[in-house]
Write a protein that holds these residues in place. Structure first.
Motif, PDB file in Angstrom:
ATOM      1  N   THR A 157      -2.281  -6.289   1.557  1.00  0.00           N
ATOM      2  CA  THR A 157      -2.842  -5.288   2.461  1.00  0.00           C
ATOM      3  C   THR A 157      -1.772  -4.610   3.309  1.00  0.00           C
ATOM      4  OG1 THR A 157      -4.977  -6.442   2.486  1.00  0.00           O
ATOM      5  CG2 THR A 157      -4.544  -4.886   4.277  1.00  0.00           C
ATOM      6  N   PRO A 158      -0.835  -5.354   3.938  1.00  0.00           N
ATOM      7  CA  PRO A 158       0.251  -4.667   4.650  1.00  0.00           C
ATOM      8  C   PRO A 158       1.084  -3.766   3.742  1.00  0.00           C
ATOM      9  CG  PRO A 158       0.151  -6.959   5.323  1.00  0.00           C
ATOM     10  CD  PRO A 158      -0.783  -6.811   4.177  1.00  0.00           C
ATOM     11  N   SER A 159       1.246  -4.143   2.468  1.00  0.00           N
ATOM     12  CA  SER A 159       2.025  -3.317   1.538  1.00  0.00           C
ATOM     13  C   SER A 159       1.350  -1.986   1.280  1.00  0.00           C
ATOM     14  CB  SER A 159       2.231  -4.051   0.207  1.00  0.00           C
ATOM     15  OG  SER A 159       2.990  -5.225   0.388  1.00  0.00           O
ATOM     16  N   VAL A 160       0.027  -1.978   1.304  1.00  0.00           N
ATOM     17  CA  VAL A 160      -0.729  -0.745   1.093  1.00  0.00           C
ATOM     18  C   VAL A 160      -0.751   0.094   2.365  1.00  0.00           C
ATOM     19  CG1 VAL A 160      -3.007   0.197   0.545  1.00  0.00           C
ATOM     20  CG2 VAL A 160      -2.148  -1.778  -0.719  1.00  0.00           C
ATOM     21  N   LYS A 161      -0.870  -0.569   3.499  1.00  0.00           N
ATOM     22  CA  LYS A 161      -1.062   0.122   4.774  1.00  0.00           C
ATOM     23  C   LYS A 161       0.231   0.643   5.363  1.00  0.00           C
ATOM     24  CE  LYS A 161      -3.413  -0.533   9.223  1.00  0.00           C
ATOM     25  NZ  LYS A 161      -4.153  -1.495  10.066  1.00  0.00           N
TER      26      LYS A 161
END
Length: 854
Positions: free
Chosen positions: A166-170
């Motif tokens: 999720t952090p990689s996407v955000k």
């Protein structure tokens, strides 16, 4: 000294009892407990293959692969809607529980909007189940502190990817676990100059720890990187030194090459159209938009004519150029011949600066990142609140809960070792005073030369004031220093002058050089002194000569005394670690790799070993090896030479060897240990068939994100950092392996970073107290300062030796077309003897009573 006959029986390095020595201290660490509610979670591993619509597998950037994967999940909600997947942006995906709709061999067709055009690109994604695991495997291993079970690294890797998806996407992901946002969510942006800004992000890593008899902790830390500012290319040009006057005419060749160098590889967005189009810059054209032409085909007549960029923008977009004479940018694939007017381009947001910052930019970045402990801990807690892991759908599906507050644990502050100069002294807060004391062993400097490379700034009177102060203080500290031969050099040329000095004064011991504030002389001086004439060199910057401050003079004498064979200080008898009760050789090793993009310079390995009972003098071996190879390929030969040197110096064979190995990451532990330890043992048996000294192999790690914080009343210095000697071997350490954190130095600026020590092998069966005391003591024997340093002296010296070797062979690597990077042998590669001579004064079997890298 009492020498024991044989070391204890060998044992594998499993975690034994914790250390007990030192006064207790209450600490907080930047680790957040992770609570696991369901032990029966199943994790599925998929192999991911992304191809173009035609089935061709092409190289796709990691960020784009993530976009394709996310688009697949959105476009197939019936398959993936109820399930949570994490993707590592390469070839591996993991899901929480099995996805029954995934069929073997089925390919999901995904459409994705092209960022440079209006068309929709098509890709095919296939997922194949390759493995599955249960969370219970990991939890069982974490709680088995005996070390008898195999740690399931695969399960942990699965969880790491799931945590970071999720952090990689955000956010902007750099590496595997560092995330940034150019919107300032994690801290204010810092202007660095040169069109760049410092951006605050965070580091996140799930760690297996001994917290509460084995559990997982989330390591969170602040991270800072330089990014390019989102601004027009004209504004960028202004920041790097161009003026508005330059925009009204074509750039000259020098300006054009400079701009091309700054912009090459950067992505720019066009501003002349509402459609968001992005291109990568590969050059700056020779001409402006008023002269730059390209073939344009009339759609009605199909006739092709040469059209200027200026005319095209006027016809196609009704845009009038303000700076038609200014060179265009050449963007996109070179085959398409795309030219864009600079005034219609802006730097795309979120691009990391991959180049090395200059001194001014680096100084500003460091100043902005050096936060005192209290502020850094608060920033870390703010990151935890901003990211809110507990609301992450993937972490929810794992039924994990990340605590709001970091862990609190008990540490210990080890007592400093007693040191000995001409009298015993006790360090306080990692510092000791050498004034009014003599070195343990003062060197003799009888024949030396002074070269003044800055005679306009440093007149004869100023120079003699400094030399007189240095000789006076040196004699007060027990050195024997005669007056030097002084030479002035109006055209500094060490390659010519140093051999002349050696010829006129064959027994010259040292050349002291006064360096001007500007000018690249240091590397040339060291190459010529070490490589060509084999004479010790000492450089001093001219402002330091002019100021002639006693602390500066004292620090220079520390270096000179060590270089000339003296010993500044040793451990007193009452503070000598237990391993010193037998003949022991303390070793240090490090490998210096070329910087990114350098495909010519080989990696350089430095290994050194102590030569006396005080571990104050060292012999050093340096070898070149395969490009970016971490394992020291010739450590057997190097160890043999160091053992011979130890025997010639002490007339004894070491019964114990302690290796402090720097620069090894956790993923390389087993590989490096299995190779290097085996080669070290082979070196011993080759010297004597039954020679089997006890070997202790300790990895020294500075590249980690662990920070320790104490209460202000326990802090030292202006920043109130943890006191030197603070050690932690519980809670945040590995649940089964032997490791500990030790902060051996006083943090002057920012927040102290403790060093992580991992004992990979220990034949001597040292307990944690003995390992920690030995390591802390070795941090007090670094000869360049009167402070305890952050890593043991032999590891520090190995780092310096490898770096100096890199300086020495730079011209050899780049003067010819020889590929040293791809092979360490072959008809064109220089021999070890040639490279060894380039790396330092002497190698091989010679004994060094001093290091030339101090």
């Amino acid at each position: 000294m009492v020498w024991l006959s044989m070391p204890p029986e060998p044992r594998p390095p499993v975690r034994n009892s914790l250390g007990t020595k030192g006064r207790p201290i209450r600490l907080r660490a930047n680790y957040f407990p992770v609570q696991v509610k369901n032990k029966n979670i199943e994790l599925i591993h998929y192999d991911v293959v992304i191809t173009e619509a035609g089935g061709k597998e092409v190289k796709i950037p990691k960020a784009k692969r993530m976009r394709i994967f996310e688009a697949m999940k959105e476009q197939y909600p019936k398959v993936f809607g109820q399930f949570q997947l994490g993707f590592d942006s390469e070839k591996n995906a993991y899901s929480v529980s099995s996805i029954p709709q995934i069929k073997k061999g089925f390919k999901y067709e995904v459409t994705l909007k092209n960022q440079n055009t209006d068309r929709m690109d098509k890709y095919k994604v296939s997922l194949t189940v390759v493995n599955h695991a249960y969370l219970q495997e990991l939890l069982t291993a974490l709680r088995n502190t005996s070390g008898t079970s195999v740690f399931p690294q695969t399960v942990f890797q699965m969880l790491e990817v799931l945590f970071h998806h999720t952090p990689s996407v955000k956010y902007i992901c750099i590496g595997r676990n560092t995330f940034f946002s150019c919107g300032g969510e994690f801290g204010p942006l810092t202007p660095l100059g040169g069109g760049k800004e410092g951006v605050v992000g965070f580091f996140s890593s799930l760690r297996p720890c001994s917290w509460k008899d084995g559990s997982m902790l989330l390591n969170l830390d602040i991270s800072n990187k330089a990014f390019y500012k989102e601004q027009t290319v004209l504004e960028f040009m202004t920041e790097i030194g161009f003026t508005p006057r330059d925009f009204n005419r074509p750039l000259d060749d020098g300006q054009r090459r400079r701009l091309a160098k700054e912009l090459k590889g950067l992505q720019v967005e066009v501003t002349h159209t509402e459609k968001c189009r992005r291109y990568k810059v590969h050059d700056v054209s020779l001409y402006g938009a008023d002269r730059q032409t390209f073939p344009l085909t009339d759609p009605n007549t199909q006739k092709t004519t040469n059209c200027t960029v200026q005319k095209y923008f006027s016809m196609q977009y009704n845009k009038r150029l303000q700076y038609p004479a200014l060179n265009c940018l050449k963007v996109g694939p070179q085959s398409r011949n795309i030219h864009l007017p600079i005034e219609f381009c802006k730097i795309h947001k979120g691009q990391k600066d991959k180049r090395k910052l200059n001194e001014a930019e680096l100084a500003v970045l460091i100043k902005s990142t050096a936060k005192p402990p209290r502020e850094r801990l608060q920033n870390i807690c703010n990151v935890r609140k901003e990211v809110d892991f507990n609301m992450d759908p993937i972490i929810k599906s794992l039924e994990f809960t990340v605590a709001d507050q970091p862990v609190t644990l008990d540490g210990r502050v080890l007592p400093p070792p007693s040191l000995r100069m001409n009298e015993e002294l006790m360090p306080r807060d990692g510092v000791w005073d050498s004034r009014n004391r003599q070195f343990f062993n003062g060197a003799q400097v009888n024949r030396w030369v002074v070269m003044n490379y800055d005679p306009k700034f440093i007149r004869e009177e100023l120079l003699w004031n400094f030399l007189s102060a240095m000789m006076k203080m040196g004699r007060e500290r027990g050195m024997s220093i005669e007056e030097p031969v002084v030479r002035y050099s109006f055209r500094p040329d060490p390659e010519r002058e140093f051999p002349e000095i050696k010829q006129r004064i064959p027994d010259v011991q040292m050349i002291l050089v006064v360096l001007p504030k500007f000018g690249n002389y240091y590397a040339r001086i060291k190459k010529t002194g070490d490589r060509d004439i084999q004479v010790v060199t000492q450089c001093i910057k001219s402002p330091n000569v002019r100021s002639c401050a006693p602390p500066t003079v004292g620090n220079i004498l520390l270096k000179i005394n060590a270089k000339m064979g003296g010993t500044n200080n040793i451990l007193s008898n009452i503070s000598q670690p237990i391993v010193f009760t037998t003949p022991v050789m303390i070793m240090g090793a490090d490998v210096n790799h070329p910087q990114a993009g350098d495909k010519v310079t080989p990696s350089l390995a430095a290994v050194l070993g102590s030569l006396d009972r005080y571990a104050s003098k060292y012999a050093v071996e340096v070898r070149h090896q395969m490009h970016r190879t971490e394992m020291i390929q010739k450590i057997r030969e190097m160890t043999k030479n160091l053992l011979k040197a130890f025997y010639r110096s002490t007339k004894r064979k070491p019964e114990r060897i302690v290796m402090y190995r720097d620069g090894v990451s956790e993923s390389q532990f087993l590989e490096v240990l299995s190779f290097e330890l085996k080669e070290m043992r082979a070196a011993c048996t080759e010297l004597q068939a039954d020679y089997q000294p006890a070997i202790t192999f300790i990895v020294v790690q500075k590249r980690h994100h662990t920070r320790l914080f104490c209460q202000e009343r326990d802090g030292v210095g202006r920043s109130k950092n943890i006191p030197p000697g603070t050690t932690v071997d519980n809670g945040i350490t590995h649940p089964t392996e032997r490791d500990f954190y030790l902060c051996s130095h006083q943090g002057i600026q920012g927040t102290s970073k403790p060093t992580h020590y991992h004992c990979l092998w220990d034949d001597s069966d040292l307990n944690m107290d003995q390992l920690e005391e030995l390591t802390y003591a070795m941090c007090h024997l670094y000869s360049r300062c009167t402070r305890s340093v952050s890593i043991p002296a032999p590891a520090y010296y190995a780092h310096l030796a490898a770096f100096r070797a890199k300086v020495h062979i730079q011209d050899l690597c780049h003067s010819d077309t020889v590929s040293l990077a791809s092979s360490s042998s072959g008809p064109d590669a220089p021999s070890d003897a040639v490279l060894a001579g380039a790396c330092q004064v002497e190698f091989g079997n010679e004994i060094f009573s001093k290091l030339y890298y101090v």
